[in-house]
Structure formats: structure tokens, C-alpha cells
Design a protein around this motif. Structure first.
Motif, mmCIF file in Angstrom:
data_model
loop_
_atom_site.group_PDB
_atom_site.id
_atom_site.type_symbol
_atom_site.label_atom_id
_atom_site.label_comp_id
_atom_site.label_asym_id
_atom_site.label_seq_id
_atom_site.Cartn_x
_atom_site.Cartn_y
_atom_site.Cartn_z
ATOM 1 N N TYR A 105 5.714 3.278 1.857
ATOM 2 C CA TYR A 105 4.925 2.072 1.634
ATOM 3 C C TYR A 105 4.753 1.287 2.931
ATOM 4 N N GLN B 69 -4.928 1.833 -1.658
ATOM 5 C CA GLN B 69 -6.075 1.329 -0.902
ATOM 6 C C GLN B 69 -5.685 0.300 0.155
ATOM 7 N N PRO B 70 -6.214 0.456 1.377
ATOM 8 C CA PRO B 70 -6.075 -0.612 2.374
ATOM 9 C C PRO B 70 -6.876 -1.828 1.945
ATOM 10 N N THR C 204 2.351 -2.426 4.452
ATOM 11 C CA THR C 204 1.484 -3.523 4.047
ATOM 12 C C THR C 204 0.052 -3.012 3.991
ATOM 13 N N GLN C 205 -0.751 -3.590 3.133
ATOM 14 C CA GLN C 205 -2.105 -3.086 2.882
ATOM 15 C C GLN C 205 -3.038 -3.262 4.083
ATOM 16 N N ASN D 81 -7.809 5.862 4.876
ATOM 17 C CA ASN D 81 -6.905 6.183 3.775
ATOM 18 C C ASN D 81 -6.339 7.579 4.005
ATOM 19 N N ARG E 211 0.857 -1.193 0.000
ATOM 20 C CA ARG E 211 0.000 0.000 0.000
ATOM 21 C C ARG E 211 0.888 1.235 0.000
ATOM 22 N N LYS F 21 -4.248 -7.793 -4.813
ATOM 23 C CA LYS F 21 -4.629 -6.669 -5.661
ATOM 24 C C LYS F 21 -4.314 -6.985 -7.124
#
Length: 279
Positions: free
Chosen positions: A219, A251-252, A221-222, A232, A87, A259
Motif C-alpha cells: 500500500y 486507483q491513484p 498513499t494515493q 497504475n 492505494r 475515495k
């Protein structure tokens, strides 16, 4: 990551990737930055704000800058460090000049942000890093200029750093340089990938005839959220300007969700996770 990159990142907590941007892409990004600097404060695109020497969300000013958020030279590294669940958390453009006579003190993400929230681990031969930065440079940095300084290997430290250990007098503009520290000197087109657990800071920029221009892309992790309740961190105005690919990157998402930007990497990403050379 290639085996060499994996070894060096695990050993030092950072990578210096040279000549990442082609001349054409570098020139387009440099021209976009010049246009941004000429834009009157009141005419900046919605969501971009000038904060001291930086532009928050500056990556969204032009597509040549936005494209760097998922660049071919860094996206497999980003995917690898996040276990295929990346993310984009923030993206700021910084113009570092000699007018700022204060150093940015040494710091890392475990200090004041909860030591348990940031992780650097190795499991099954793969690195897991849930908070890191990619610095894209648009101007040259030479030895003695100042700029980014870091403590290699500190991303694995298990003890608190004693106050003023490396900069005994944090108020000075030109502190004595401790031999354990490394001053990174990228050239235009280079990228530095840095774990947020690696202790780092910024020395005073000394040249008066040129500045230091770079993009900070953060960055995580999502599934890791730490934005004080915000799902967000990007405003609706910024998100509306982004390409579908970049929008998805911001996007989370739940742990385990793949993704489209990852699934499109296909074979390259699968090979990358094994830590071998890929084409």
C-alpha cells in the motif's frame, strides 16, 4: 489504530495481528490457493504470472483472496497510515519452500529507491507512512523454520546500514542470527503490517514437509507515484476482474480527494484518526 497498535508500530516499525481470519475465511483462502497451484501455467487468469516462488497479482485469482485487500481488521490501519488516502500498489502470493536455499538479504525502501521518496513521520499525534505492506499468512511458521526477519525500529534510522553488519557472509544459507534481529513467526490467519522503511529480509525456509504461504499486499498513499511512469501498476486484465471496491482502492488520486471506500467508513475512520479505541 488503537493506542496500543499506534505505540508499537511507531516503536518497532511493524505490527503482528493475531487470529485476523476466521476459520471459514481462512479455509476458503487456503482452498483458493490450492486451486491456483493446480492450475496449469498456460491456463492462469490473464495478468497472473508465476515468478519463482510467487504469483504476481495472485490476490486477483479468487474473491476470497481479493477480499483481504480491504479486510475489516486492516482497512482502518491502512486508512490511518495514509491519512485517509490509500492505494493498493501490488499484491503477490508467495509459496516459500525448502528448495530455495538462498536468503533474501536485508533491505528497506530507502536503499536504491531514493531516501526522500519514502516517509515515516508523526504530526499532530498521527502517523504518516506512505509505503507499507500487509502480509496475510495461510500456513503456520514456528521458531527455527526461517522466514521473515526484521530489525525493529529501523524505520526511523538516519544512517546507512553498514554492509554485512547483520549477515557477515551473505552467501551462506544459514547465517548466524544477530541478536538485534527478530524472526517473525505468524500462524495461519495472522497478519503482519510492516513499514517498507523497516529493514527486513527472509531466512531460508527449513521445513521439508510443509511450505510458507502468504499474501503480500503493498500500500501507498494515493498521490505517491513511483512506477517508472506507469499511472497504475495493474494491467487492464487484472483490473477488469476486481470488484468496484478493490478497483477504487488501486486507483491513484490527487491529494485531498476522498475515495468512496473511505467515506463509507464514516465515524469509525474519524475516531480512528484520533488514535482511540473504536468499535
Amino acid at each position: 489504530m488503537t493506542p496500543k497498535q499506534r505505540y508499537l508500530f511507531d516503536l518497532t516499525g511493524y505490527l503482528h495481528l493475531k487470529d485476523v481470519l476466521t476459520d471459514n475465511k481462512l479455509e476458503k483462502a487456503q482452498k483458493a490457493i490450492n486451486r491456483l497451484l493446480r492450475t496449469p501455467f498456460g491456463q492462469l487468469p490473464p495478468g497472473i504470472q508465476r515468478n519463482g516462488e510467487g504469483f504476481s497479482n495472485g490476490f486477483s485469482f479468487d474473491k476470497s483472496l481479493e477480499a483481504l485487500t480491504w479486510h475489516p481488521a486492516t482497512r482502518l490501519i491502512i486508512a490511518y497510515l495514509t491519512g485517509g488516502m490509500p492505494r493498493l500498489n501490488r499484491g503477490s502470493l508467495v509459496i516459500n519452500t525448502s528448495s530455495n536455499r538462498k536468503i533474501t538479504p536485508l533491505h528497506c525502501a530507502r536503499e536504491g529507491q531514493g531516501w526522500q521518496t519514502r516517509r515515516y513521520d508523526v504530526k499532530d499525534g498521527n502517523i504518516h507512512c506512505n509505503d507499507f505492506i500487509c502480509f496475510f499468512y495461510f500456513t503456520d511458521v514456528y521458531s527455527g523454520d526461517g522466514g521473515l526477519v526484521l530489525l525493529p525500529g529501523s524505520h526511523k534510522s538516519n544512517f546507512e546500514r553498514p554492509a554485512n553488519l547483520f549477515f557477515p557472509d551473505p552467501g551462506t544459507t544459514d547465517p548466524p542470527f544477530h541478536p538485534a534481529l527478530v524472526n517473525i513467526t505468524p500462524k495461519a490467519g495472522d497478519v503482519v503490517v510492516l513499514s517498507e522503511l523497516t529493514t527486513h529480509g527472509v531466512l531460508v525456509w527449513k521445513p521439508t514437509d510443509r511450505d510458507r504461504r502468504f499474501l503480500i499486499l503493498r500500500y501507498k498513499t494515493q498521490y505517491f507515484q513511483d512506477q517508472r511512469g506507469r499511472v497504475n501498476p495493474f494491467s487492464a486484465e487484472v483490473l477488469d476482474r476486481l470488484s468496484p471496491q478493490t478497483w477504487e482502492l488501486t486507483q491513484p488520486a490527487p491529494y485531498g480527494q476522498v475515495k468512496d471506500i473511505i467515506s463509507r467508513e464514516g465515524k469509525n475512520f474519524a475516531i480512528n484518526m484520533k488514535g482511540v479505541e473504536y468499535v
